[in-house]
Design an enzyme around this catalytic site. Structure first.
Site, PDB file in Angstrom:
ATOM      1  N   CYS A 330       0.844  -1.440   0.238  1.00  0.00           N
ATOM      2  CA  CYS A 330       0.399  -0.141   0.027  1.00  0.00           C
ATOM      3  C   CYS A 330       0.885   1.093  -0.190  1.00  0.00           C
ATOM      4  O   CYS A 330       1.917   1.175  -1.089  1.00  0.00           O
ATOM      5  CB  CYS A 330      -1.571   0.146   1.411  1.00  0.00           C
ATOM      6  SG  CYS A 330      -2.235   1.050   0.945  1.00  0.00           S
ATOM      7  N   HIS A 427      -3.943  -4.788   1.123  1.00  0.00           N
ATOM      8  CA  HIS A 427      -3.763  -5.952   2.698  1.00  0.00           C
ATOM      9  C   HIS A 427      -4.008  -7.233   2.857  1.00  0.00           C
ATOM     10  O   HIS A 427      -4.593  -7.661   2.015  1.00  0.00           O
ATOM     11  CB  HIS A 427      -3.862  -4.818   3.952  1.00  0.00           C
ATOM     12  CG  HIS A 427      -3.182  -3.650   3.511  1.00  0.00           C
ATOM     13  ND1 HIS A 427      -2.258  -3.050   4.237  1.00  0.00           N
ATOM     14  CD2 HIS A 427      -4.054  -2.553   3.629  1.00  0.00           C
ATOM     15  CE1 HIS A 427      -2.046  -2.497   4.319  1.00  0.00           C
ATOM     16  NE2 HIS A 427      -2.854  -1.538   4.096  1.00  0.00           N
TER      17      HIS A 427
END
Length: 483
Positions: A330, A427
């Site tokens: 991310c 994630h």
């Protein structure tokens, strides 16, 4: 009608989140339909919900303890700090803006209707609501407009159990001092107390508990010994992140100033042959690391500067010269590229910022946030993973032609030509046992991977057993009131 009880703390980090999870699992096992609720949370470790929003990671774990899927009503107000003075404000799962602390203080009373709306909607379908406060009700300077502790308890008409932390010392002063500073109407809302995190022989604190009860008039629900398996449950607070393990594969994780969604580390730390070393600011990245994992961050541009200020960019270059691997997730992925463009000034001053230059990609910050639960596939192993996206910004560039994942039929992620630098937006990848095993094979580990999800479930059951043994749950349930 549902019954409800609120667990508040005599300070921050007294173990409220874990107690709520354990209480919720215990009453769920007794056959009740239970739901967790936290009116206001402050955390950059968020979970994506089935209804397309985000809540604090602790409430997602508590939902799991209740055998429910996470829902935005479980945490209607979430604050995600972006700077020392400002935070992104999430209401019922959706971003409504960024406010400085003083401005948020003025806005809080306007949020109470949304908080109560979520609370009553959630309560309508369950037998018991277990509510978690935030910080401490003793912060009476924040009482006006409060939606997190006594302000909510008063508005919703729920009784309170106050928890103290004996591990940090002064627990009698914590509890009796809270009683002393609270106004009478708030003091009377507290019906009982408990002491958490005791190390050693619990009977040695019997006189202390009696003294607290005598000075406050509150019911003593018990003293809870230190729960040794606490580290096996996903942590929410950045203060709870710690290096773990003594395995032969070392993963170094720089502790960014706005580190976010660090639950990616938990499945790795659960592996007996893996060491996850959290690198504190001011320390060099360890020279013997096999992998440097750059985690998510709530402020990519700010943490890019922070990364360089620690000298970690120099350490990372040396790590790669030694043949090491790098993974960015991310915000960490965005930092690995050539540049980050923020034309609207979403993260500060508008402009283009030079990134670490380890992947041939660039990121453009955009105001819309991507929030989704997704299913992806690892191209190398074919392992399927359930993951989630929670980010702003769009990334593009030549190294995305070497994507190492597919997501809903499209390529995801990027890697360098030699494959030693990788990044992606997903994630939760490592929660998949098959993917984790395949990924760690490149570092010489094979077979014997732990069943991560089963381990979390077993730990929640052990936590419930622990509370059944040391906390008077029958008395706690008797104190709960219909809402």
């Amino acid at each position: 009608m549902a019954k409800a009880i609120m667990i508040q703390g005599a300070g921050s980090n007294v173990g409220k989140s874990m107690l709520v999870a354990g209480i919720a699992r215990a009453f769920t096992r007794r056959g009740l339909k239970v739901a967790p609720f936290k009116p206001q949370n402050m955390s950059n470790n968020a979970a994506v919900t089935a209804d397309g929003g985000e809540i604090g990671r602790a409430q997602a774990l508590q939902a799991r303890a209740c055998e429910l899927r996470p829902h935005t009503d479980m945490n209607p107000v979430l604050l995600k700090p972006e700077t020392d003075q400002g935070a992104q404000v999430i209401v019922q799962g959706q971003r409504v803006g960024t406010l400085k602390a003083r401005d948020y203080g003025k806005e809080k009373p306007n949020l109470m209707p949304k908080v109560l709306e979520s609370f009553h909607r959630l309560a309508s379908g369950v037998d018991l609501m277990v509510i978690e406060g935030a910080g401490s009700p003793a912060e009476i300077n924040l009482r006006r407009g409060d939606i997190a502790n006594m302000g909510f308890a008063e508005a919703a008409g729920v009784p309170v159990v106050l928890v103290g932390d004996i591990d940090r010392g002064g627990v009698i002063a914590q509890l009796v001092g809270t009683h002393a500073v609270l106004p009478p109407e708030d003091r009377d809302r507290i019906k009982a107390f408990a002491v958490n995190k005791f190390r050693g022989d619990v009977s040695l604190f019997a006189e202390g508990s009696k003294e607290i009860a005598r000075r406050t008039g509150w019911v003593d629900l018990g003293t809870v010994p230190w729960f040794q398996d606490a580290h096996r449950l996903p942590a929410e607070d950045v203060m709870d992140i710690a290096s773990r393990g003594d395995g032969r594969v070392k993963i170094a994780v720089p502790k960014l100033s706005r580190i976010a969604n660090f639950d990616d580390l938990d499945p790795l730390a659960a592996e007996p042959d893996v060491t996850v070393e959290i690198v504190e600011p001011g320390r060099a990245l360890p020279g013997d690391a096999d992998l440097v994992l750059i985690p998510g961050t709530k402020s990519t541009i700010g943490d890019l500067k922070f990364f360089r200020d620690q000298g970690w960019d120099i350490d990372l270059a040396a790590h790669l010269r030694r043949g090491g691997h790098v993974l960015g997730i991310c915000g960490g992925y965005q930092m690995l590229g050539q540049w980050i463009d923020d034309p609207e000034g979403i993260e500060g001053h508008p402009g283009r910022h030079a990134a670490l230059g380890l992947l041939e990609v660039g990121t453009r910050m955009q105001g819309d946030k991507r929030l989704a639960e997704v299913t992806a596939t690892d191209l190398a192993s074919g392992a399927e993973v359930r993951a989630y996206e929670i980010h702003i910004g769009r990334t593009d560039g030549a190294d995305m032609k070497r994507a190492w994942l597919t997501l809903e039929g499209r390529p995801e992620g990027a890697q360098s030509p030699d494959g030693r630098v990788r990044g992606c937006y997903l994630h939760g990848l490592f929660s998949s046992d098959a993917f984790r095993a395949a990924y760690l094979e490149r570092f010489g580990l094979s077979g014997g991977m732990t069943d991560f999800d089963a381990g979390v479930e077993e730990t929640l059951d052990r936590l419930a057993d622990h509370l059944e043994a040391h906390l008077d749950l029958d008395a706690l349930y008797a104190l709960a009131q219909e809402v």
